[in-house]
Design a protein around this motif. Structure first.
Motif, short mmCIF file in Angstrom:
data_model
loop_
_atom_site.label_atom_id
_atom_site.label_comp_id
_atom_site.label_asym_id
_atom_site.label_seq_id
_atom_site.Cartn_x
_atom_site.Cartn_y
_atom_site.Cartn_z
N ARG A 244 -1.95 7.55 -12.11
CA ARG A 244 -0.75 7.21 -11.38
C ARG A 244 -0.49 7.64 -10.07
NH1 ARG A 244 3.76 9.37 -15.39
NH2 ARG A 244 2.48 10.95 -15.25
N VAL A 245 -1.15 8.40 -9.45
CA VAL A 245 -1.14 9.23 -8.12
C VAL A 245 -2.32 9.13 -7.36
CG1 VAL A 245 0.81 10.73 -9.08
CG2 VAL A 245 -1.29 11.36 -8.68
N VAL A 246 -1.91 9.15 -6.03
CA VAL A 246 -3.18 9.19 -5.00
C VAL A 246 -2.43 10.47 -4.26
CG1 VAL A 246 -4.19 7.94 -2.94
CG2 VAL A 246 -3.66 6.79 -4.97
N LEU A 247 -3.46 11.27 -3.78
CA LEU A 247 -3.38 12.30 -2.89
C LEU A 247 -3.79 11.77 -1.45
CD1 LEU A 247 -4.60 15.41 -4.69
CD2 LEU A 247 -2.30 14.46 -4.51
N ARG A 248 -3.08 12.05 -0.44
CA ARG A 248 -3.42 11.39 0.72
C ARG A 248 -3.05 12.26 1.87
NH1 ARG A 248 0.98 9.58 3.45
NH2 ARG A 248 2.80 8.95 2.17
N ALA A 249 -3.41 12.02 3.41
CA ALA A 249 -3.43 12.65 4.53
C ALA A 249 -1.73 12.51 4.61
CB ALA A 249 -4.10 12.38 5.36
N MET A 250 -1.26 13.31 5.36
CA MET A 250 0.30 13.06 6.09
C MET A 250 0.09 11.98 7.07
SD MET A 250 1.51 16.84 6.42
CE MET A 250 0.31 17.44 7.65
N GLU A 251 1.26 11.38 7.02
CA GLU A 251 1.18 10.27 8.08
C GLU A 251 2.58 10.56 8.72
OE1 GLU A 251 -0.72 8.08 8.81
OE2 GLU A 251 -2.06 7.85 7.09
N PRO A 252 2.89 9.88 10.06
CA PRO A 252 4.13 10.03 10.89
C PRO A 252 5.25 9.71 9.99
CG PRO A 252 2.55 9.30 12.25
CD PRO A 252 1.59 9.18 10.87
N GLU A 253 4.79 8.47 9.07
CA GLU A 253 6.23 7.84 8.27
C GLU A 253 6.51 9.07 7.03
OE1 GLU A 253 3.54 5.10 10.28
OE2 GLU A 253 2.88 6.35 8.70
N LEU B 268 -1.55 17.67 1.54
CA LEU B 268 -1.68 15.97 0.94
C LEU B 268 -0.42 15.81 0.29
CD1 LEU B 268 -5.11 16.42 -0.61
CD2 LEU B 268 -4.83 15.56 1.46
N ILE B 269 -0.18 14.56 0.56
CA ILE B 269 0.99 14.02 0.11
C ILE B 269 1.00 13.27 -1.32
CG2 ILE B 269 2.91 11.90 0.12
CD1 ILE B 269 3.30 14.24 2.27
N ASN C 293 -6.26 17.60 9.22
CA ASN C 293 -6.38 17.39 7.82
C ASN C 293 -7.79 17.72 7.32
OD1 ASN C 293 -4.12 15.97 7.08
ND2 ASN C 293 -4.61 14.36 8.38
N ASP C 294 -8.23 18.91 8.06
CA ASP C 294 -9.47 19.57 7.87
C ASP C 294 -9.21 21.18 7.47
OD1 ASP C 294 -12.05 20.85 8.00
OD2 ASP C 294 -12.37 19.72 9.98
#
Length: 180
Positions: free
Chosen positions: A14-23, A71-72, A61-62
């Motif tokens: 149900r979820v994804v962990l992803r890097a932060m974005e400006p948005e 992570l978002i 992100n390292d």
């Protein structure tokens, strides 16, 4: 996306962990400035949009370069940001890091935190090869305690009167999980 055993590190059911974005600026602004969460962390002042914008843009992100990884937590179905999963206070020498997890109120107690934590732990142990992760949890935060215990963490210590909330001292429980 990195995989081990044909399973993506950062993608669950149900979820994804992803890097932060400006948005993510407004979402992070809301999370970081939620005074109810301050007792669980080290912050005691509001963050400006400017400071958070710099944090997002300067993050590599390292975990090796930043000594932390934020992570978002994003819903797979809608792409909506619902939380943050962190590894911080990373020690290369001792191969350990502290775990932080925040899920937005409307999404709490839905299993999303457990899934996000599971993905984060899989990455920490299988890819980063950490030996240990740990978390400090307010003794009064039964939901978080349950989450960490259900995820295999061991209650290692009680830190008496460790945090102050509204002029009253409260104890904190140290939870640890070691890679076998």
């Amino acid at each position: 996306m990195e995989k081990i055993d044909d399973k993506p590190f950062f993608e669950g059911k149900r979820v994804v962990l992803r890097a932060m974005e400006p948005e993510d600026l407004d979402f992070l602004y809301h999370i970081e400035n939620d005074t109810a969460l301050w007792v669980h962390g080290i912050s005691n002042v509001p963050y400006s949009r400017y400071a958070l914008r710099r944090f997002i843009s300067e993050s590599q992100n390292d975990i090796y370069a930043d000594r932390q990884l934020r992570l978002i937590v994003e819903l797979k179905e809608t792409g909506e940001a619902v939380g943050c999963a962190d590894l911080f206070d990373y020690s290369i020498r001792h191969q350990r890091a502290e775990v932080g997890l925040v899920i937005s109120k409307p999404f709490q107690r839905s299993g999303l935190g457990r899934e996000a934590l599971s993905l984060l732990l899989r990455y920490a142990f299988a890819f980063l090869k950490l030996h240990q992760v740990y978390a400090y949890v307010s003794a009064a935060n039964h939901a978080a305690a349950g989450l960490f215990e259900q995820s295999g963490f061991e209650r290692t210590a009680v830190l008496k009167d460790w945090i102050q909330e509204a002029g009253e001292y409260k104890s904190v429980v140290l939870y640890t999980l070691c890679q076998d």
